[in-house]
Motif scaffolding. Structure first.
Motif, mmCIF file in Angstrom:
data_model
loop_
_atom_site.group_PDB
_atom_site.id
_atom_site.type_symbol
_atom_site.label_atom_id
_atom_site.label_comp_id
_atom_site.label_asym_id
_atom_site.label_seq_id
_atom_site.Cartn_x
_atom_site.Cartn_y
_atom_site.Cartn_z
ATOM 1 N N MET A 223 0.847 -1.164 0.000
ATOM 2 C CA MET A 223 0.000 0.000 0.000
ATOM 3 C C MET A 223 0.897 1.233 0.000
ATOM 4 O O MET A 223 1.765 1.365 0.829
ATOM 5 C CB MET A 223 -0.877 -0.046 1.249
ATOM 6 C CG MET A 223 -1.777 1.116 1.367
ATOM 7 S SD MET A 223 -3.012 1.093 2.678
ATOM 8 C CE MET A 223 -2.690 -0.301 3.657
ATOM 9 N N GLY A 224 0.687 2.128 -0.963
ATOM 10 C CA GLY A 224 1.511 3.326 -1.055
ATOM 11 C C GLY A 224 0.677 4.578 -0.868
ATOM 12 O O GLY A 224 -0.524 4.556 -1.008
ATOM 13 N N THR A 225 1.338 5.646 -0.533
ATOM 14 C CA THR A 225 0.672 6.931 -0.402
ATOM 15 C C THR A 225 1.219 7.853 -1.469
ATOM 16 O O THR A 225 2.433 8.033 -1.561
ATOM 17 C CB THR A 225 0.930 7.541 0.991
ATOM 18 O OG1 THR A 225 0.434 6.644 1.964
ATOM 19 C CG2 THR A 225 0.234 8.876 1.142
ATOM 20 N N TYR B 16 -7.597 5.504 -4.303
ATOM 21 C CA TYR B 16 -7.874 5.553 -5.744
ATOM 22 C C TYR B 16 -6.873 4.655 -6.450
ATOM 23 O O TYR B 16 -5.669 4.753 -6.218
ATOM 24 C CB TYR B 16 -7.768 7.000 -6.241
ATOM 25 C CG TYR B 16 -7.981 7.165 -7.720
ATOM 26 C CD1 TYR B 16 -9.231 6.961 -8.283
ATOM 27 C CD2 TYR B 16 -6.926 7.513 -8.549
ATOM 28 C CE1 TYR B 16 -9.430 7.114 -9.653
ATOM 29 C CE2 TYR B 16 -7.120 7.668 -9.916
ATOM 30 C CZ TYR B 16 -8.373 7.466 -10.460
ATOM 31 O OH TYR B 16 -8.567 7.604 -11.803
ATOM 32 N N GLN B 17 -7.386 3.798 -7.310
ATOM 33 C CA GLN B 17 -6.579 2.866 -8.077
ATOM 34 C C GLN B 17 -5.599 2.087 -7.187
ATOM 35 O O GLN B 17 -4.427 1.933 -7.499
ATOM 36 C CB GLN B 17 -5.830 3.581 -9.203
ATOM 37 C CG GLN B 17 -6.765 4.122 -10.266
ATOM 38 C CD GLN B 17 -6.045 4.671 -11.480
ATOM 39 O OE1 GLN B 17 -4.859 4.947 -11.441
ATOM 40 N NE2 GLN B 17 -6.782 4.829 -12.558
ATOM 41 N N GLY B 18 -6.130 1.611 -6.050
ATOM 42 C CA GLY B 18 -5.353 0.758 -5.167
ATOM 43 C C GLY B 18 -4.311 1.460 -4.324
ATOM 44 O O GLY B 18 -3.497 0.805 -3.671
ATOM 45 N N ARG B 19 -4.328 2.779 -4.315
ATOM 46 C CA ARG B 19 -3.344 3.523 -3.523
ATOM 47 C C ARG B 19 -4.037 4.528 -2.628
ATOM 48 O O ARG B 19 -5.069 5.085 -2.985
ATOM 49 C CB ARG B 19 -2.380 4.263 -4.448
ATOM 50 C CG ARG B 19 -1.549 3.311 -5.317
ATOM 51 C CD ARG B 19 -0.607 4.053 -6.211
ATOM 52 N NE ARG B 19 0.432 4.677 -5.405
ATOM 53 C CZ ARG B 19 1.284 5.570 -5.872
ATOM 54 N NH1 ARG B 19 1.224 5.961 -7.125
ATOM 55 N NH2 ARG B 19 2.205 6.092 -5.083
ATOM 56 N N ASP B 20 -3.441 4.764 -1.471
ATOM 57 C CA ASP B 20 -3.930 5.800 -0.566
ATOM 58 C C ASP B 20 -3.364 7.144 -1.021
ATOM 59 O O ASP B 20 -2.186 7.240 -1.376
ATOM 60 C CB ASP B 20 -3.495 5.516 0.870
ATOM 61 C CG ASP B 20 -4.199 4.308 1.449
ATOM 62 O OD1 ASP B 20 -5.374 4.088 1.085
ATOM 63 O OD2 ASP B 20 -3.585 3.593 2.257
ATOM 64 N N HIS B 21 -4.226 8.146 -1.016
ATOM 65 C CA HIS B 21 -3.819 9.491 -1.438
ATOM 66 C C HIS B 21 -4.124 10.486 -0.331
ATOM 67 O O HIS B 21 -5.112 10.348 0.394
ATOM 68 C CB HIS B 21 -4.567 9.904 -2.705
ATOM 69 C CG HIS B 21 -4.233 9.077 -3.894
ATOM 70 N ND1 HIS B 21 -3.340 9.478 -4.844
ATOM 71 C CD2 HIS B 21 -4.660 7.853 -4.281
ATOM 72 C CE1 HIS B 21 -3.231 8.550 -5.775
ATOM 73 N NE2 HIS B 21 -4.031 7.551 -5.449
ATOM 74 N N HIS B 22 -3.305 11.486 -0.233
ATOM 75 C CA HIS B 22 -3.487 12.600 0.698
ATOM 76 C C HIS B 22 -3.396 13.865 -0.141
ATOM 77 O O HIS B 22 -2.388 14.106 -0.791
ATOM 78 C CB HIS B 22 -2.389 12.577 1.764
ATOM 79 C CG HIS B 22 -2.432 13.745 2.683
ATOM 80 N ND1 HIS B 22 -1.305 14.285 3.223
ATOM 81 C CD2 HIS B 22 -3.465 14.467 3.174
ATOM 82 C CE1 HIS B 22 -1.622 15.296 4.008
ATOM 83 N NE2 HIS B 22 -2.931 15.423 3.987
#
Length: 125
Positions: free
Chosen positions: A1-3, A46-52
């Motif tokens: 899991m990436g940000t 979104y699209q398998g990634r965590d966003h900030h």
């Protein structure tokens, strides 16, 4: 899991980045923006990634909504864009689509009737 985070480059403040985004996404070039209206921070997947995301929203005025330069949408924007249009305030109030921020019609009404906060608001995502 990436940000996913975009780190601003040194010397590039929020107003300058907002003007660049405005030109890329609408084709409108403004020499300057008005005051900062709000900052909205959101966290989403979104699209398998965590966003900030931290958005700085400024007042801008233009005599015309016609693009002055070619639009430069990213591949992601091309994939997700359904429609591009300008909304009259009355139609925005009637909109049943998902708006971000959700309270956009009320914020616009407050701005147009001089009831908007003199200092930038902090909105949750």
């Amino acid at each position: 899991m990436g940000t996913a985070r975009r780190r601003p480059r040194r010397g590039r403040g929020p107003a300058r980045r907002a003007r660049r985004e405005l030109a890329e996404e609408t084709g409108i070039i403004l020499p300057a923006l008005g005051r900062k209206l709000w900052v909205r921070e959101s966290h989403f997947r979104y699209q398998g990634r965590d966003h900030h995301r931290i958005e700085h929203v400024f007042l801008g005025r233009t005599p015309s909504t016609a693009p002055q330069v070619a639009l430069q949408p990213t591949e992601n924007e091309k994939t997700g864009l359904i429609e591009r249009r300008w909304w009259p305030a009355g139609e925005l109030r009637q909109c049943r689509d998902k708006l971000l921020p959700a309270e956009l019609p009320t914020l616009l009404d407050d701005l147009l009737t001089d009831r908007f906060s003199p200092t930038p608001l902090t909105l949750a995502g």
